[in-house]
Write a protein that holds these residues in place. Structure first.
Motif, short mmCIF file in Angstrom:
data_model
loop_
_atom_site.label_atom_id
_atom_site.label_comp_id
_atom_site.label_asym_id
_atom_site.label_seq_id
_atom_site.Cartn_x
_atom_site.Cartn_y
_atom_site.Cartn_z
N ALA A 109 0.83 -1.21 0.00
CA ALA A 109 0.00 0.00 0.00
C ALA A 109 0.86 1.26 0.00
CB ALA A 109 -0.94 -0.01 1.21
N VAL A 110 1.81 1.32 0.90
CA VAL A 110 2.61 2.55 1.05
C VAL A 110 3.52 2.78 -0.16
CG1 VAL A 110 4.43 3.65 2.43
CG2 VAL A 110 2.55 2.47 3.56
N LEU A 111 4.26 1.78 -0.57
CA LEU A 111 5.21 1.98 -1.67
C LEU A 111 4.52 2.19 -3.00
CD1 LEU A 111 7.99 -0.55 -0.61
CD2 LEU A 111 7.96 1.94 -0.34
N THR A 112 3.37 1.54 -3.20
CA THR A 112 2.65 1.76 -4.45
C THR A 112 2.05 3.16 -4.49
OG1 THR A 112 2.16 -0.61 -4.54
CG2 THR A 112 0.87 0.82 -5.97
N LEU A 113 1.58 3.63 -3.35
CA LEU A 113 1.07 5.01 -3.28
C LEU A 113 2.21 6.00 -3.59
CD1 LEU A 113 -1.55 6.48 -2.72
CD2 LEU A 113 -0.90 6.61 -0.33
N LEU A 114 3.39 5.73 -3.04
CA LEU A 114 4.55 6.58 -3.32
C LEU A 114 4.95 6.53 -4.80
CD1 LEU A 114 6.80 5.96 -0.19
CD2 LEU A 114 5.59 8.06 -0.80
N ALA A 115 4.71 5.39 -5.45
CA ALA A 115 5.05 5.26 -6.88
C ALA A 115 4.26 6.25 -7.72
CB ALA A 115 4.80 3.83 -7.35
N LEU A 116 3.10 6.66 -7.24
CA LEU A 116 2.27 7.60 -8.01
C LEU A 116 2.87 9.00 -8.06
CD1 LEU A 116 -1.27 6.38 -6.97
CD2 LEU A 116 -0.11 6.07 -9.17
N VAL A 117 3.93 9.24 -7.29
CA VAL A 117 4.62 10.52 -7.35
C VAL A 117 5.29 10.67 -8.73
CG1 VAL A 117 6.58 11.82 -6.40
CG2 VAL A 117 4.97 10.67 -4.87
N ARG A 118 5.73 9.55 -9.28
CA ARG A 118 6.40 9.60 -10.59
C ARG A 118 5.36 9.75 -11.70
NH1 ARG A 118 11.82 6.36 -10.85
NH2 ARG A 118 11.61 7.31 -12.89
N PRO A 119 5.55 10.71 -12.59
CA PRO A 119 4.55 10.98 -13.65
C PRO A 119 4.28 9.78 -14.57
CG PRO A 119 6.26 12.68 -13.63
CD PRO A 119 6.66 11.65 -12.63
N GLU A 120 5.28 8.97 -14.85
CA GLU A 120 5.07 7.84 -15.76
C GLU A 120 4.15 6.77 -15.17
OE1 GLU A 120 9.07 6.82 -13.72
OE2 GLU A 120 8.09 8.62 -14.47
N ASN A 121 3.94 6.81 -13.86
CA ASN A 121 3.03 5.86 -13.22
C ASN A 121 1.59 6.38 -13.17
OD1 ASN A 121 5.18 4.14 -12.76
ND2 ASN A 121 5.58 4.97 -10.73
N ARG A 122 1.39 7.61 -13.65
CA ARG A 122 0.06 8.20 -13.60
C ARG A 122 -0.62 8.22 -14.96
NH1 ARG A 122 2.51 12.44 -9.89
NH2 ARG A 122 2.81 13.56 -11.84
N ILE A 123 -0.12 7.43 -15.91
CA ILE A 123 -0.79 7.34 -17.21
C ILE A 123 -1.60 6.05 -17.25
CG2 ILE A 123 0.81 8.79 -18.54
CD1 ILE A 123 2.29 6.26 -19.37
N MET A 124 -2.65 6.06 -18.06
CA MET A 124 -3.52 4.89 -18.15
C MET A 124 -2.83 3.80 -18.94
SD MET A 124 -6.13 5.50 -16.46
CE MET A 124 -6.81 6.92 -15.65
N PRO A 125 -3.02 2.54 -18.66
CA PRO A 125 -3.82 1.95 -17.59
C PRO A 125 -3.04 1.77 -16.28
CG PRO A 125 -3.01 0.19 -18.98
CD PRO A 125 -2.49 1.50 -19.56
N ASP A 126 -1.77 2.19 -16.27
CA ASP A 126 -0.94 2.00 -15.07
C ASP A 126 -1.57 2.65 -13.84
OD1 ASP A 126 0.67 0.96 -16.99
OD2 ASP A 126 2.49 2.01 -16.38
N PHE A 127 -2.12 3.85 -14.01
CA PHE A 127 -2.71 4.57 -12.89
C PHE A 127 -3.79 3.72 -12.20
CE2 PHE A 127 -5.74 7.74 -11.16
CZ PHE A 127 -4.89 8.32 -10.23
N ILE A 128 -4.64 3.12 -13.01
CA ILE A 128 -5.72 2.26 -12.47
C ILE A 128 -5.12 1.05 -11.75
CG2 ILE A 128 -7.72 0.82 -13.06
CD1 ILE A 128 -8.20 3.85 -13.41
N MET A 129 -4.07 0.46 -12.33
CA MET A 129 -3.45 -0.72 -11.70
C MET A 129 -2.80 -0.33 -10.37
SD MET A 129 -2.00 -3.11 -14.81
CE MET A 129 -0.79 -1.99 -15.45
N TYR A 130 -2.14 0.80 -10.33
CA TYR A 130 -1.52 1.26 -9.08
C TYR A 130 -2.59 1.53 -8.01
CZ TYR A 130 3.27 1.62 -10.79
OH TYR A 130 4.53 1.33 -11.25
N LEU A 131 -3.67 2.20 -8.41
CA LEU A 131 -4.75 2.45 -7.45
C LEU A 131 -5.36 1.15 -6.95
CD1 LEU A 131 -6.64 5.56 -8.90
CD2 LEU A 131 -5.06 5.46 -6.96
N PHE A 132 -5.49 0.16 -7.85
CA PHE A 132 -6.03 -1.14 -7.44
C PHE A 132 -5.10 -1.80 -6.42
CE2 PHE A 132 -6.03 -5.72 -7.69
CZ PHE A 132 -7.35 -5.99 -7.36
N VAL A 133 -3.79 -1.74 -6.66
CA VAL A 133 -2.84 -2.36 -5.72
C VAL A 133 -2.95 -1.68 -4.35
CG1 VAL A 133 -0.39 -2.73 -5.20
CG2 VAL A 133 -1.25 -3.19 -7.50
N VAL A 134 -3.03 -0.36 -4.34
CA VAL A 134 -3.16 0.36 -3.07
C VAL A 134 -4.45 -0.04 -2.37
CG1 VAL A 134 -3.46 2.63 -2.00
CG2 VAL A 134 -1.73 2.32 -3.78
#
Length: 177
Positions: free
Chosen positions: A126-151
């Motif tokens: 939860a914590v490290l995946t949430l921190l991964a969203l700080v990086r812009p490349e992790n906030r593009i689709m569909p990665d953003f949805i996958m990261y939110l799902f992991v959190v």
């Protein structure tokens, strides 16, 4: 002596995991396995792993979480490999580029914890995946949805598998005061 202590600890962890798989309650397992020397370690192990009943109820979400985390990790490794190969092809390879492998290494560490139903895996996930969203490349689709799902699934599974009222550490502190 330290090696002997580690062997005893591994044995205690195995006993706890076996008893939990049999379906015993944490309090009964504590009563069964507790000795004067192992109470603190036993409480720690019991608080790190969920009961078999709780595990069975959420297996579909557990497998989905592992699959999504693996997909993210494989995708990261693929892009790291592309960057490395391009850098080599143009003669710009630097050992510093290998630092990029840190993220997949952390993902694999989290995955090993989650696969073992270890509480820390869900916390780190939860914590490290949430921190991964700080990086812009992790906030593009569909990665953003996958990261939110992991959190979201990590937080949900941690709260479901390890509710505060089931934590023996709290019970032990209340009993000793």
């Amino acid at each position: 002596s330290n090696n002997g202590e580690q062997c005893i600890m591994d044995s205690l962890e195995q006993q706890v995991r076996i008893e939990l798989k049999k379906g015993g309650s944490k309090k009964n397992i504590f009563k069964k396995l507790a000795t004067a020397n192992n109470k603190d370690d036993l409480v720690w192990y019991l608080d790190q792993y969920p009961t078999a009943q709780k595990r069975q109820k959420i297996l579909w979400l557990y497998y989905l979480l592992i699959t999504i985390l693996l997909m993210i990790t494989v995708k990261k490794l693929y892009f790291i490999a592309l960057i490395q190969l391009n850098a080599i092809a143009i003669g710009q390879f630097s050992p510093l580029l290998l630092v990029d492998l840190l993220v997949p290494a952390i993902h694999f560490y989290i995955l090993t914890k989650i696969v073992r139903f270890d509480r820390q895996g869900y916390q780190f996930g939860a914590v490290l995946t949430l921190l991964a969203l700080v990086r812009p490349e992790n906030r593009i689709m569909p990665d953003f949805i996958m990261y939110l799902f992991v959190v979201a699934s990590s937080v949900f599974l941690m709260l479901y598998l390890f509710p505060k009222q089931d934590q023996l550490e709290k019970t032990k502190k209340l009993a000793s005061s």
